[in-house]
Design a protein around this motif. Structure first.
Motif, PDB file in Angstrom:
ATOM      1  N   ARG A  32      -1.856   2.124   8.833  1.00 18.39           N
ATOM      2  CA  ARG A  32      -0.593   1.393   8.722  1.00 18.39           C
ATOM      3  C   ARG A  32      -0.778  -0.066   9.140  1.00 18.39           C
ATOM      4  O   ARG A  32      -0.350  -0.995   8.442  1.00 18.39           O
ATOM      5  N   ARG A  33      -1.424  -0.268  10.276  1.00 18.82           N
ATOM      6  CA  ARG A  33      -1.662  -1.637  10.735  1.00 18.82           C
ATOM      7  C   ARG A  33      -2.633  -2.356   9.812  1.00 18.82           C
ATOM      8  O   ARG A  33      -2.453  -3.531   9.473  1.00 18.82           O
ATOM      9  N   GLN A  34      -3.684  -1.657   9.408  1.00 18.35           N
ATOM     10  CA  GLN A  34      -4.661  -2.256   8.500  1.00 18.35           C
ATOM     11  C   GLN A  34      -3.994  -2.762   7.230  1.00 18.35           C
ATOM     12  O   GLN A  34      -4.208  -3.903   6.801  1.00 18.35           O
ATOM     13  N   PRO A  81      -0.602   5.129   4.927  1.00 17.79           N
ATOM     14  CA  PRO A  81      -0.042   3.995   5.683  1.00 17.79           C
ATOM     15  C   PRO A  81       1.477   3.932   5.509  1.00 17.79           C
ATOM     16  O   PRO A  81       1.974   3.428   4.501  1.00 17.79           O
ATOM     17  N   ILE A  82       2.200   4.461   6.479  1.00 11.87           N
ATOM     18  CA  ILE A  82       3.656   4.545   6.431  1.00 11.87           C
ATOM     19  C   ILE A  82       4.236   3.920   7.686  1.00 11.87           C
ATOM     20  O   ILE A  82       3.739   4.148   8.794  1.00 11.87           O
ATOM     21  N   VAL A 140       5.728   1.996   2.602  1.00  9.40           N
ATOM     22  CA  VAL A 140       4.468   2.653   2.263  1.00  9.40           C
ATOM     23  C   VAL A 140       3.566   1.583   1.678  1.00  9.40           C
ATOM     24  O   VAL A 140       3.996   0.778   0.854  1.00  9.40           O
ATOM     25  N   ALA A 141       2.320   1.541   2.123  1.00  6.90           N
ATOM     26  CA  ALA A 141       1.400   0.510   1.651  1.00  6.90           C
ATOM     27  C   ALA A 141       0.088   1.132   1.213  1.00  6.90           C
ATOM     28  O   ALA A 141      -0.333   2.169   1.740  1.00  6.90           O
ATOM     29  N   ASP A 180      -5.547  -1.031   1.290  1.00  3.55           N
ATOM     30  CA  ASP A 180      -6.118  -2.374   1.215  1.00  3.55           C
ATOM     31  C   ASP A 180      -5.056  -3.473   1.255  1.00  3.55           C
ATOM     32  O   ASP A 180      -5.368  -4.657   1.160  1.00  3.55           O
ATOM     33  N   GLY A 181      -3.792  -3.086   1.390  1.00  2.00           N
ATOM     34  CA  GLY A 181      -2.716  -4.054   1.521  1.00  2.00           C
ATOM     35  C   GLY A 181      -2.282  -4.729   0.240  1.00  2.00           C
ATOM     36  O   GLY A 181      -1.382  -5.578   0.261  1.00  2.00           O
ATOM     37  N   ARG A 182      -2.863  -4.342  -0.893  1.00  2.00           N
ATOM     38  CA  ARG A 182      -2.532  -5.038  -2.137  1.00  2.00           C
ATOM     39  C   ARG A 182      -1.168  -4.648  -2.687  1.00  2.00           C
ATOM     40  O   ARG A 182      -0.588  -5.380  -3.484  1.00  2.00           O
ATOM     41  N   GLN A 183      -0.680  -3.488  -2.301  1.00  2.00           N
ATOM     42  CA  GLN A 183       0.649  -3.062  -2.702  1.00  2.00           C
ATOM     43  C   GLN A 183       1.412  -2.595  -1.476  1.00  2.00           C
ATOM     44  O   GLN A 183       0.906  -1.787  -0.685  1.00  2.00           O
ATOM     45  N   VAL A 184       2.619  -3.100  -1.311  1.00  2.00           N
ATOM     46  CA  VAL A 184       3.490  -2.697  -0.210  1.00  2.00           C
ATOM     47  C   VAL A 184       4.861  -2.377  -0.802  1.00  2.00           C
ATOM     48  O   VAL A 184       5.486  -3.238  -1.433  1.00  2.00           O
TER      49      VAL A 184
END
Length: 308
Positions: A134-136, A248-249, A266-267, A270-274
């Motif tokens: 989640r943090r990542q 990642p929630i 929800v992500a 790799d953080g590319r979609q949130v």
């Protein structure tokens, strides 16, 4: 009381601080429990504590921090278990129940950098240590130029790793730092719009055997109704998404009078979609609102989303 009331807990400094808080609240509510020896704290080493060379995702999930404690509770070797609610799986073993939550601490995340700089001015390519997907995901969504590496261990271990130069920065729950009297190590407290907390972050839950009416009655004066409502909404969101350490929630519920507001996220790792959602409604319908928020997020998920 002829036998001590036995509180089961993990042995980390933070877990012990939470168990001691529970003990002290019980003693304040029931004078008989203030007598020497009336309450016994039983330290139980969990699988999650033993495994330090892998992330929780690789080791099997966050239930690793509760399994052995719940086994001892079910077998009546302890009378109640004190948990960080964010470590508690969405579904509990049959016959066990979370009957009480203490007043929730600040649920936000603390950002800690070795150089004392804030997240947005951390140098390009800097290394952030965290075991939380989640943090990542949220760090990389905001700062895709940073590098994230796994960081396991209790609060003290992660701060030592940071001091030893294994990373340039890390993140910890502000609630844990405050309970340990260590909030001054935080470089920056991250607003939930930047870093949405984990489900139930900052909440302490107390679990008992469902048929143990005596312990249930002892815990009743300690219960915080608002915390239970907020956490119920967040955990209902998690249940719809089948959340685990592999997903990642984030979620945060707030109560204002009779109204509950819930933000969910929800992500991709790799953080590319949130993906985000927000719901509002009667606090008395917290679980329904949480389920609706979870369903709204689930409907947005493309195939293979968590393999990003």
């Amino acid at each position: 009381m002829t036998e001590p009331l036995r509180i089961g807990t993990r042995g980390s400094p933070l877990a012990l601080a939470q168990a001691h808080q529970t003990r002290d609240r019980l003693a304040a509510a029931h004078p008989a429990l203030a007598a020497p020896g009336a309450i016994e704290i039983v330290v139980i080493r969990t699988t999650g504590d033993r495994i330090q060379d892998r992330t929780l995702m690789e080791a099997g999930g966050k239930g690793l921090f509760t399994k052995e404690i719940e086994e001892d509770l079910a077998a009546a070797r302890i009378d109640l278990a004190v948990h960080s609610m964010k470590d508690v799986p969405t579904w509990l073993p049959e016959g066990l129940e979370i009957v009480c939550m203490l007043p929730r601490e600040d649920p936000r995340d603390a950002f800690i950098s070795a150089s004392g700089v804030r997240l947005d001015v951390l140098p390009q390519g800097a290394v952030v240590g965290t075991a939380s997907l989640r943090r990542q995901a949220q760090i990389l969504a905001r700062r895709p130029d940073l590098r994230v590496i796994p960081f396991r261990g209790n609060v003290q271990t992660r701060l030592r790793k940071l001091a030893d130069g294994e990373a340039d920065a890390t993140l910890l729950a502000l609630a844990g730092l405050r309970r340990l009297g260590m909030a001054d190590v935080a470089t920056e407290i991250l607003d939930p719009t930047v870093m949405l907390p984990a489900v139930a972050q900052g909440a302490i839950g107390i679990e008992i055997r469902s048929d143990d009416a005596a312990t249930r009655a002892l815990l009743a004066p300690l219960a915080c109704a608002e915390t239970m409502v907020r956490v119920s909404a967040e955990r209902a969101l998690l249940a719809v998404l089948d959340g685990s350490c592999r997903t990642p929630i984030g979620a945060l519920a707030r109560v204002d009078g009779d109204t509950l507001s819930l933000d969910g996220l929800v992500a991709a790792p790799d953080g590319r979609q949130v993906l985000r959602t927000a719901v509002h409604g009667p606090a008395a319908e917290a679980e329904r609102l949480g389920s609706e928020a979870g369903a709204a997020l689930k409907a947005q998920l493309p195939a293979g989303f968590f393999r990003a």
